[in-house]
Design an enzyme around this catalytic site. Structure first.
Site, short mmCIF file in Angstrom:
data_model
loop_
_atom_site.label_atom_id
_atom_site.label_comp_id
_atom_site.label_asym_id
_atom_site.label_seq_id
_atom_site.Cartn_x
_atom_site.Cartn_y
_atom_site.Cartn_z
N GLY B 221 0.80 -1.20 0.00
CA GLY B 221 0.00 0.00 0.00
C GLY B 221 0.84 1.26 0.00
N SER B 222 0.30 2.32 0.61
CA SER B 222 0.97 3.62 0.54
C SER B 222 2.17 3.69 1.47
CB SER B 222 -0.01 4.72 0.92
OG SER B 222 -0.25 4.68 2.31
N GLU B 245 5.40 -3.31 1.29
CA GLU B 245 5.71 -2.81 -0.04
C GLU B 245 5.03 -1.45 -0.12
OE1 GLU B 245 4.14 -3.20 -4.14
OE2 GLU B 245 4.49 -5.29 -3.57
N CYS B 281 1.89 -0.50 -8.62
CA CYS B 281 3.14 -0.12 -7.97
C CYS B 281 4.31 -0.24 -8.94
CB CYS B 281 3.36 -0.95 -6.71
SG CYS B 281 3.10 -2.69 -7.00
#
Lengths: 490, 490
Positions: B221-222, B245, B281
């Protein structure tokens, strides 16, 4: 604060006064480490192996000088220290042999699969790249095997990393001599300038681990010091792997079948407990025995003849004495003692504290206090439920042991309980003595290690400093451009 | 705060209102996960493989239902989502096959060596044990492949861990339906009750990652959300591995030889950039091209015909729009735009921002801003020194790419520069599209990953949840007591 060697046998300072490394020096060391890394990390594994062999030879050739100064600084004795240099050079050669065989470092090919998604995929060349310049913190209790040129430095160099090392303040001259010998041997063998550097002082350590150019840290030492460094490493803008071995309360479980000869067993226990003045992270910290007065009497009798040995430093003695006093003051432990300690130098009388499992269950915090030194805790249990109840309260440990004549269901349960807490489980063997071999695991759940997936002893330790990079769709003829190593077919 | 599905195409809420998981529910889920772990972790790898196959079959059988609700919640479209279910079940089967072959999990023997120290050593059986119950945080952009039953859950289950999953709030119904299908399939196949559980809400995530019974975390995610969870995981009394990640600014380097057909190349660039509305991503975040007006014109022309697609959620759109506005306001970037966005639902016009390498060198912070969505940065460079100067300012990335007709010394330097920053380097391929295969590496230096040693895609992902335990001196006939798996001879 300046650093000077102290003779643990007398408490007297000796030798040069060493100034802490300045921040300008730190900066220049790390800059050199970065430059060295760029070349060393792209050197082939077989070339790195040659350099490690040369390093081992240089240390062997200087054993006598190294051992002499180490004994003056640590009081660990000539035989033990000579053996430790041998272990250190064996370790370097074992790592070099692993590199020659391509273990851990060899890139591998995953050939393209011509099929629709998700089965199909392009060709991959999976390489392992050195992670970057590494910070290594020397340990007090192994001036060679876990210090300037110990397992952490050896595995970082093997992986292709440059290393910035903090000397342990309890053996600054041993550290400097090891470093000087190593630096010359490395450069003579063709390694780049700046591949290793050595600094001194508390602030030096903090500066190195927080420097953005450092890519990993490795440490063996106390829980407090290691946790502080771990926190610094994780709180960075860019966190880095930190392989800390923070001490360990190691459980040793004894079943009644192992106590057929209480005298022999008591003697073997005290030998393991008091070896090196108990200053091993693999010390048999807590012995679980069936409630057996005969065995306790045998321990008491034999302990009363045991002589105190010097601690590594005043700091080690102070922390040990404080922790031992804490455990005694908070428990109803029965105190068994060895011969009394001389007042000069850094000595304490060896001791065994005997408590019941019931008492430990009421105050499980005793189990988390490592008395790093000549002090053991004996916990008597009356049945297996009680034993398992106490085992479940243990923190993570480096090693757990089981002594028993045979392995039936009850022993299987104990082995599994130990494995759930420790990185190594030894059967009918004392925890002290850690072989440098592929099957070894020296690590374990926190606080034994800050990274339970990795070992700091044995060739697998190299993997701590390697990160994978997958090259997708690269033509075969360009492999040499991205790896200096021989490629393994799939 | 309650959770409800929202249609990204219209902005309208629909479906049941889901209450956040209560702390009593969290406690009971984790208690069940601990109990399940005790059994599942000692189940043989081949038995675990059977369960994973059954799970894959159950998902395949429900593809239509799963895709329908996922499309309503994510607007990713039926074809993409159908493919993603296929990828998810392929992943589960690939992991199951690896288990059947004994990959990663098989214990190995290091036979005793009868020799003096340090060469001699006792026999070791090196096993890999599941680390403990794992917390998995579902991602917004892959409702299947990186969500409830995505790579993190699959690898944790394969390793022998139980899993407590936090549903992503942007697709709560898809999460719940995936979970219900999976739970039934797992239990029917013989897995223990409590092997997986699902919760909702921000506080749920915090409670799980800080619970002392949880042994590892995995997140996609962020950067902000991932770093917050990473910090919680490291600040615990007992820190745990956290595989986050956190997003990535992926560099794509183009040499002049790759621009022989500027129109074709511009089209391929926009296809990769705008695929899935740029919500990958592995998006080609920064394209480095020689200063070439023809190529920029081709991008401008083709972009002007591109339609906006819906974002996954209002939150994703807001963050994207804010980051894009930041980069535009702080740079002298030339803004190229696609067709304008409808006012209903969550849309933004696709955009490409063109800046010079010189401008980026003055403000390297632009390179660290991920515009997660349909926005690309094109950096024009005039010579290779300038290119390398900018590349050296990049943060860690998941993937870097090089487009060039051939590989000579200049291209070798670029490949190595990319490898020093990224976990995967693709040659003449766009970064989007991550194959599930042994040679894959989906990870990279921070912030691409919080653990650059590991991949979250491909079978090696299993190793993230396994820790070694070495059994020393155990008689052969007792191996079964400590491992359910077939032992490999040395």
């Amino acid at each position: 604060m300046s650093i000077q060697s102290v003779n643990p046998r007398t408490g007297e300072s000796f030798g040069p006064i060493i100034a802490p490394t300045t921040s300008a020096q730190v900066d220049s060391m790390i800059a050199s480490a970065v430059t060295a890394f760029e070349r060393w990390s792209l050197t082939s594994a077989t070339s790195r192996a040659k350099v490690l062999f040369a390093l081992a030879d240089a240390l062997d050739a200087n054993t006598e000088k190294l051992v002499e100064i180490a004994d003056a600084e640590t009081a660990l004795g000539i035989p033990r220290l000579t053996g430790e240099v041998g272990r250190t050079t064996f370790q370097l050669r074992t790592f070099a042999q692993a590199l020659e065989k391509g273990e851990f470092v060899a890139p591998s090919i995953d050939s393209a699969v011509d099929a629709p998604l998700p089965q199909g995929h392009p060709k991959f060349l999976k390489t392992l790249r050195a992670i970057g310049p590494v910070a290594v913190f020397g340990a007090s209790n192994f001036p060679f095997a876990f210090s300037v040129l110990g397992g952490d430095t050896a595995s970082a160099l093997a992986a292709g990393c440059s290393v910035v090392i903090k000397a342990h303040p309890a053996h600054p001259q041993t550290s400097q001599l090891s470093f000087d010998i190593a630096k010359k041997a490395l450069i003579d063998a063709g390694a780049p300038e700046g591949i290793i550097s050595l600094g001194h002082g508390f602030d030096f350590g903090k500066s190195v681990i927080t420097d953005p150019r450092i890519s990993a840290g490795a440490f063996t030492g106390s829980k407090a010091g290691g946790r502080a460094l771990f926190d610094l490493a994780q709180d960075r803008e860019c966190p880095i792997p930190f392989y800390g071995e923070l001490g360990s309360v190691n459980p040793v479980v004894v079943t009644s079948t192992a106590l057929s000869d209480v005298n022999a067993f008591a003697g073997a226990y005290l030998d393991s407990l008091l070896m090196g003045n108990g200053q091993f992270c693999t010390n048999p910290s807590v012995l679980f025995v069936p409630d057996n007065a005969e065995f306790i009497n045998a321990v008491q009798e034999q302990l009363s003849h045991r002589e105190p040995s010097p601690f590594l430093s005043e700091a080690t003695k102070s922390l040990h004495d404080k922790n031992r006093a804490d455990v005694i003051s908070k428990t109803s432990a029965r105190l068994l003692q060895g011969k009394s300690a001389p007042t000069q130098g850094f000595f304490s009388s060896p001791a065994v504290l005997v408590v019941s499992a019931q008492s430990v269950l009421t105050h499980p915090e005793y189990l988390a206090t490592e008395c790093f030194g000549p002090t053991g805790l004996v916990v008597t249990y009356s049945h297996s439920d009680e034993l398992h109840a106490v085992l479940s309260k243990l923190e993570g440990a480096l090693v757990g042991c089981l002594f028993s004549q045979n392995i039936s269901t009850a022993e299987e349960l104990i082995l599994n309980a130990l494995a759930s807490k420790a990185g190594r489980v030894a059967f009918n063997a004392w925890p002290t003595g850690v072989a440098v071999t592929a099957g070894q695991n020296h690590g374990g759940p926190y606080p034994a290690s800050t990274s339970s997936l990795h070992t700091s002893v044995g060739t697998s330790a190299i993997t701590r400093f390697l990160r994978p990079v997958a090259f997708q769709g690269l033509p075969d003829e360009s492999y040499r451009a991205v790896t200096a190593d021989t490629v393994k077919g799939k």
